[in-house]
Design a protein around this motif. Structure first.
Motif, PDB file in Angstrom:
ATOM      1  N   ASN A   1      -1.104  94.210  51.351  1.00  0.00           N
ATOM      2  CA  ASN A   1      -0.624  95.896  52.002  1.00  0.00           C
ATOM      3  C   ASN A   1      -1.740  95.749  53.313  1.00  0.00           C
ATOM      4  OD1 ASN A   1       1.732  96.727  51.060  1.00  0.00           O
ATOM      5  ND2 ASN A   1       0.454  97.977  49.414  1.00  0.00           N
ATOM      6  N   LEU A   2      -3.107  95.517  53.312  1.00  0.00           N
ATOM      7  CA  LEU A   2      -3.697  94.758  54.129  1.00  0.00           C
ATOM      8  C   LEU A   2      -3.208  94.453  55.606  1.00  0.00           C
ATOM      9  CD1 LEU A   2      -6.716  93.739  52.316  1.00  0.00           C
ATOM     10  CD2 LEU A   2      -6.921  95.784  53.108  1.00  0.00           C
ATOM     11  N   ASP A   3      -1.912  93.678  55.418  1.00  0.00           N
ATOM     12  CA  ASP A   3      -1.272  93.168  57.474  1.00  0.00           C
ATOM     13  C   ASP A   3      -0.583  94.695  57.230  1.00  0.00           C
ATOM     14  OD1 ASP A   3       1.202  91.719  58.742  1.00  0.00           O
ATOM     15  OD2 ASP A   3      -0.461  90.169  58.157  1.00  0.00           O
ATOM     16  N   ALA A   4      -0.561  94.690  58.655  1.00  0.00           N
ATOM     17  CA  ALA A   4       0.102  95.761  59.071  1.00  0.00           C
ATOM     18  C   ALA A   4       1.651  95.267  59.481  1.00  0.00           C
ATOM     19  CB  ALA A   4      -0.034  96.083  60.280  1.00  0.00           C
ATOM     20  N   ASP A   5       1.970  94.222  59.243  1.00  0.00           N
ATOM     21  CA  ASP A   5       3.627  94.568  58.823  1.00  0.00           C
ATOM     22  C   ASP A   5       4.435  94.553  57.911  1.00  0.00           C
ATOM     23  OD1 ASP A   5       3.408  94.197  62.554  1.00  0.00           O
ATOM     24  OD2 ASP A   5       2.260  91.627  62.037  1.00  0.00           O
ATOM     25  N   ILE A   6       2.934  94.429  56.648  1.00  0.00           N
ATOM     26  CA  ILE A   6       3.984  93.581  55.625  1.00  0.00           C
ATOM     27  C   ILE A   6       3.483  95.458  54.624  1.00  0.00           C
ATOM     28  CG2 ILE A   6       3.664  92.355  53.635  1.00  0.00           C
ATOM     29  CD1 ILE A   6       3.054  90.057  54.699  1.00  0.00           C
ATOM     30  N   GLU A   7       4.707  95.732  54.298  1.00  0.00           N
ATOM     31  CA  GLU A   7       4.200  97.128  52.859  1.00  0.00           C
ATOM     32  C   GLU A   7       5.504  96.584  51.292  1.00  0.00           C
ATOM     33  OE1 GLU A   7       5.300 101.210  52.204  1.00  0.00           O
ATOM     34  OE2 GLU A   7       6.050 100.472  53.559  1.00  0.00           O
ATOM     35  N   VAL A   8       4.611  96.751  50.126  1.00  0.00           N
ATOM     36  CA  VAL A   8       4.503  95.814  48.952  1.00  0.00           C
ATOM     37  C   VAL A   8       5.571  97.574  48.816  1.00  0.00           C
ATOM     38  CG1 VAL A   8       4.014  95.125  46.986  1.00  0.00           C
ATOM     39  CG2 VAL A   8       3.434  94.422  48.704  1.00  0.00           C
ATOM     40  N   VAL A   9       6.669  97.191  48.635  1.00  0.00           N
ATOM     41  CA  VAL A   9       7.664  98.640  48.462  1.00  0.00           C
ATOM     42  C   VAL A   9       7.605  99.110  46.921  1.00  0.00           C
ATOM     43  CG1 VAL A   9       9.284 100.523  48.846  1.00  0.00           C
ATOM     44  CG2 VAL A   9       8.901  98.705  50.616  1.00  0.00           C
ATOM     45  N   ASN A  10       7.629  98.322  46.215  1.00  0.00           N
ATOM     46  CA  ASN A  10       8.183  97.929  44.561  1.00  0.00           C
ATOM     47  C   ASN A  10       7.101  97.044  43.883  1.00  0.00           C
ATOM     48  OD1 ASN A  10       8.006  99.615  42.050  1.00  0.00           O
ATOM     49  ND2 ASN A  10      10.373 100.795  43.351  1.00  0.00           N
ATOM     50  N   GLU A  11       7.158  97.337  43.197  1.00  0.00           N
ATOM     51  CA  GLU A  11       6.902  96.194  42.355  1.00  0.00           C
ATOM     52  C   GLU A  11       7.871  95.966  40.292  1.00  0.00           C
ATOM     53  OE1 GLU A  11       2.892  96.263  40.340  1.00  0.00           O
ATOM     54  OE2 GLU A  11       2.604  98.383  42.695  1.00  0.00           O
ATOM     55  N   ALA A  12       8.250  95.068  40.321  1.00  0.00           N
ATOM     56  CA  ALA A  12       8.616  95.202  38.700  1.00  0.00           C
ATOM     57  C   ALA A  12       8.263  93.940  37.884  1.00  0.00           C
ATOM     58  CB  ALA A  12      10.716  94.223  39.356  1.00  0.00           C
ATOM     59  N   GLU A  13       7.743  93.364  36.398  1.00  0.00           N
ATOM     60  CA  GLU A  13       6.990  92.783  36.306  1.00  0.00           C
ATOM     61  C   GLU A  13       8.714  91.700  35.173  1.00  0.00           C
ATOM     62  OE1 GLU A  13       7.460  95.776  31.383  1.00  0.00           O
ATOM     63  OE2 GLU A  13       5.236  96.085  32.909  1.00  0.00           O
ATOM     64  N   ASN A  14       9.370  92.358  35.672  1.00  0.00           N
ATOM     65  CA  ASN A  14      10.668  91.069  35.009  1.00  0.00           C
ATOM     66  C   ASN A  14      11.601  91.121  35.947  1.00  0.00           C
ATOM     67  OD1 ASN A  14      12.570  93.024  33.730  1.00  0.00           O
ATOM     68  ND2 ASN A  14      10.857  93.354  32.063  1.00  0.00           N
TER      69      ASN A  14
END
Length: 206
Positions: A22-35
């Motif tokens: 998320n420090l990169d201006a062109d990338i956004e981690v919108v969601n996460e999954a653990e499996n």
């Protein structure tokens, strides 16, 4: 903006990776999954540009999720992020349609570059993965050529002309010419220089 779904079963790893990406201006981690099961549920309800996914996870592993993504023709790209440099893991991921494969020990800037490249429609493999794939390809291509043809290739790479090769193998010059013609057709190579380069590249000159 590249919308990323991050899939990994280690919370601390996800947290650190999410922060870095998320420090990169062109990338956004919108969601996460653990499996894999959670990942598939999210993919069926949310649009992502890229899935950054581990392989070994509980409930449903990354390979199966990858297979389902391709079967269901979901539009997202898939970049596998794994600790495994095992040939079987890598080749299975490629056969299931992964757009790239990166090992977990790569620097952060390389992973970001990989995400951007894969999101743009290209493939990306970390250096160790590329080496393993190259070795596998060499083995497959070597298998196309018969043992006799491999011997002819080796002699060609040593600078021998058709007459010398014929003497070495105790065959006619015409037979040597036939071997060389067949090799060129199999490997889609047009010149003797190309045969020499191929022999050197794939270790057939030794």
């Amino acid at each position: 903006m590249i919308r990323v779904l991050l899939v990994d079963d280690h919370p601390l790893f996800r947290e650190g990776l999410k922060y870095r990406l998320n420090l990169d201006a062109d990338i956004e981690v919108v969601n996460e999954a653990e499996n894999g099961k959670q990942a598939l549920e999210l993919l069926q309800n949310t649009e992502f540009d890229l899935v950054l996914m581990d392989i070994n996870m509980p409930e449903m592993d990354g390979m199966y999720v990858l297979e389902l993504i391709k079967e269901q023709e979901l539009s997202c790209k898939v970049l596998m992020l794994s600790m495994h440099d095992n040939k079987e893991y890598i080749l299975t991921a490629m056969r299931h349609g992964a757009n790239g494969y990166v090992l977990k020990d790569v620097p952060g800037n390389e992973l970001i570059a990989a995400i951007k490249k894969v999101a743009s429609g290209k493939s990306y493999f970390s250096a160790e993965v590329t080496e393993i794939l190259s070795q596998e390809l060499a083995g497959e291509q070597r298998g196309i050529v018969t043992r006799r043809e491999q011997l002819v290739l080796r002699l060609v790479s040593h600078g021998m002309n058709n007459k010398r090769i014929a003497q070495e193998l105790n065959v006619s010059v015409r037979t040597v010419e036939t071997h060389k013609r067949n090799i060129k057709q199999k490997l889609n190579i047009e010149s003797t220089a190309g045969l020499i380069r191929y022999a050197i590249d794939y270790g057939l000159d030794r």
